[in-house]
Enzyme design. Structure first.
Site, PDB file in Angstrom:
ATOM      1  N   TYR A  33      47.099  -6.758  35.943  1.00 26.99           N
ATOM      2  CA  TYR A  33      47.115  -7.240  34.568  1.00 26.99           C
ATOM      3  C   TYR A  33      47.783  -8.599  34.495  1.00 26.99           C
ATOM      4  O   TYR A  33      48.397  -9.061  35.454  1.00 26.99           O
ATOM      5  CB  TYR A  33      47.797  -6.227  33.646  1.00 26.99           C
ATOM      6  CG  TYR A  33      49.301  -6.154  33.753  1.00 26.99           C
ATOM      7  CD1 TYR A  33      49.920  -5.612  34.872  1.00 26.99           C
ATOM      8  CD2 TYR A  33      50.123  -6.651  32.732  1.00 26.99           C
ATOM      9  CE1 TYR A  33      51.298  -5.548  34.971  1.00 26.99           C
ATOM     10  CE2 TYR A  33      51.510  -6.592  32.825  1.00 26.99           C
ATOM     11  CZ  TYR A  33      52.087  -6.039  33.945  1.00 26.99           C
ATOM     12  OH  TYR A  33      53.454  -5.991  34.039  1.00 26.99           O
ATOM     13  N   GLU A 183      65.068  -7.953  40.357  1.00 26.88           N
ATOM     14  CA  GLU A 183      64.614  -8.537  39.084  1.00 26.88           C
ATOM     15  C   GLU A 183      64.817  -7.515  37.975  1.00 26.88           C
ATOM     16  O   GLU A 183      65.266  -6.398  38.225  1.00 26.88           O
ATOM     17  CB  GLU A 183      63.145  -8.960  39.178  1.00 26.88           C
ATOM     18  CG  GLU A 183      62.206  -7.830  39.545  1.00 26.88           C
ATOM     19  CD  GLU A 183      60.780  -8.271  39.833  1.00 26.88           C
ATOM     20  OE1 GLU A 183      60.335  -9.295  39.308  1.00 26.88           O
ATOM     21  OE2 GLU A 183      60.095  -7.551  40.591  1.00 26.88           O
ATOM     22  N   LEU A 207      58.056 -10.024  41.461  1.00 31.89           N
ATOM     23  CA  LEU A 207      56.873 -10.670  40.908  1.00 31.89           C
ATOM     24  C   LEU A 207      57.139 -12.176  40.825  1.00 31.89           C
ATOM     25  O   LEU A 207      58.236 -12.594  40.450  1.00 31.89           O
ATOM     26  CB  LEU A 207      56.566 -10.130  39.505  1.00 31.89           C
ATOM     27  CG  LEU A 207      55.242 -10.662  38.954  1.00 31.89           C
ATOM     28  CD1 LEU A 207      54.061  -9.991  39.638  1.00 31.89           C
ATOM     29  CD2 LEU A 207      55.146 -10.480  37.460  1.00 31.89           C
TER      30      LEU A 207
HETATM   31  N1  PMP Z   1      59.031  -9.464  37.004  1.00 27.95           N
HETATM   32  C1  PMP Z   1      58.393  -8.358  36.573  1.00 27.95           C
HETATM   33  C2  PMP Z   1      58.612  -7.074  37.292  1.00 27.95           C
HETATM   34  C3  PMP Z   1      57.527  -8.431  35.456  1.00 27.95           C
HETATM   35  O1  PMP Z   1      56.889  -7.331  35.033  1.00 27.95           O
HETATM   36  C4  PMP Z   1      57.372  -9.676  34.786  1.00 27.95           C
HETATM   37  C5  PMP Z   1      56.506  -9.801  33.569  1.00 27.95           C
HETATM   38  N2  PMP Z   1      55.307  -9.170  33.647  1.00 27.95           N
HETATM   39  C6  PMP Z   1      58.062 -10.787  35.277  1.00 27.95           C
HETATM   40  C7  PMP Z   1      58.886 -10.647  36.391  1.00 27.95           C
HETATM   41  C8  PMP Z   1      57.931 -12.141  34.611  1.00 27.95           C
HETATM   42  O2  PMP Z   1      56.685 -12.716  34.908  1.00 27.95           O
HETATM   43  P1  PMP Z   1      56.048 -13.794  33.911  1.00 27.95           P
HETATM   44  O3  PMP Z   1      57.058 -14.868  33.742  1.00 27.95           O
HETATM   45  O4  PMP Z   1      54.848 -14.265  34.630  1.00 27.95           O
HETATM   46  O5  PMP Z   1      55.760 -13.076  32.636  1.00 27.95           O
END
Ligand code: PMP
Length: 287
Positions: A33, A183, A207
């Site tokens: 997603y 995270e 991520l």
């Molecule tokens: N880490 C995790 C585990 C996440 O689910 C997300 C957001 N989906 C992020 C980091 C932040 O990613 P982004 O800045 O691309 O939203």
């Protein structure tokens, strides 16, 4: 106003949207997603989200069902049809519905990926009351699988983590592996000590946040010091400031970790400044 959603090539009222019970997203969390933020009816960092989508699909050997321009068109159609000013677009691609349950991947020539997109409005995204107060986090073990760099829809543990935090009177959880923070449940985590921003380096452990990339770029441009390395829970608790980043929360100050207040227990000056810069620059570059 009935929300209009997108399913496999068609726009329809949300109540008419249907997915097969054999969809591998439903049966096996076999899908990926993206969440793209909308401000002023425009998309923030569309290119970053599209690039990561391509990478996630590639890692799982799912063919990308649309090219960049087609994805952009669907995003824009949904923003327009649902009159989204501030909010987000959620997109999900799964390996499709082969018509039976089987661990073996279906033949991509006969089973097409499933594509779903929908919008969520949130008028308080930019002017967020939470950002003014900051959020409280608690630490929990990181019990997720080893490919957290792929943005899959396996979100059960992060969802449980969020509930563990709420039960303890906090807002979110930071996950810990071998003593170091990986995270947040749905965001990247940062601490600031003596003016230096510290966040875990990119690897399969986290991520690769699109907001993380933008915020670190803006921080460096503003001559702030950035260190990408592991940091421990103890180090985090003795930090001057902390914050998290994600597409839907931008830069969100963290004011306490496991009940230990950071600094004065209010959003720190650097996190506050980074939030302002991020919103200002993202607005300028939105498409
Ligand atoms: N880490 C995790 C585990 C996440 O689910 C997300 C957001 N989906 C992020 C980091 C932040 O990613 P982004 O800045 O691309 O939203």
């Amino acid at each position: 106003m009935t929300r209009i959603v997108y399913v496999n090539g068609d726009y329809m009222p949300e109540g008419d949207a249907k997915i097969s019970i054999f969809d591998r997203g439903f049966l096996m969390a076999d899908g990926v997603y993206e969440v793209t933020t909308v401000i002023d009816g425009k998309l923030i960092d569309f290119e970053g989200h599209f690039t990561r989508l391509e990478r996630s699909l590639g890692e799982l050997d799912i063919a990308n069902p649309m090219d960049r321009d087609a994805w952009l068109e669907v995003h824009r159609q949904l923003v327009g049809q649902n009159a989204v000013d501030q909010g987000m677009i959620y997109l999900q691609v799964t390996r499709g519905a082969p018509g039976d349950r089987d661990f073996v991947f279906p033949d991509p020539d006969t089973t097409a990926p499933t594509v779903v997109l929908f919008t969520q409005s949130n008028p308080a995204l930019v002017d967020s009351p939470k950002a003014k107060k900051g959020i409280k986090v608690v630490t929990i073990d990181d019990l997720r699988w080893g490919r957290r760099d792929i943005k899959t829809v396996q979100l059960l543990y992060p969802s449980m983590g969020k509930m563990m935090a709420i039960k303890q009177g906090a807002d979110d959880a930071w996950m810990v592996q071998d003593g170091a923070i990986t995270e947040g449940t749905s965001n990247n985590a940062y601490i600031i000590k003596d003016g230096k921003i510290v966040t875990r380096a990119l690897s399969n452990d986290i991520l690769h946040g699109i907001t993380r990339a933008a915020v670190l770029r803006f921080a460096r441009e503003a001559q702030m010091q950035v260190e990408e390395r592991n940091f421990t829970v103890e180090e985090a608790k003795s930090a001057d400031e902390a914050f998290v980043t994600s597409a839907s929360t931008f830069v969100m100050p963290v004011v306490s970790i496991d009940g230990t207040e950071l600094g004065t227990g209010t959003p720190g000056p650097l996190a506050t400044r980074l939030r302002e810069i991020y919103i200002e620059e993202s607005r300028k570059a939105a498409i």
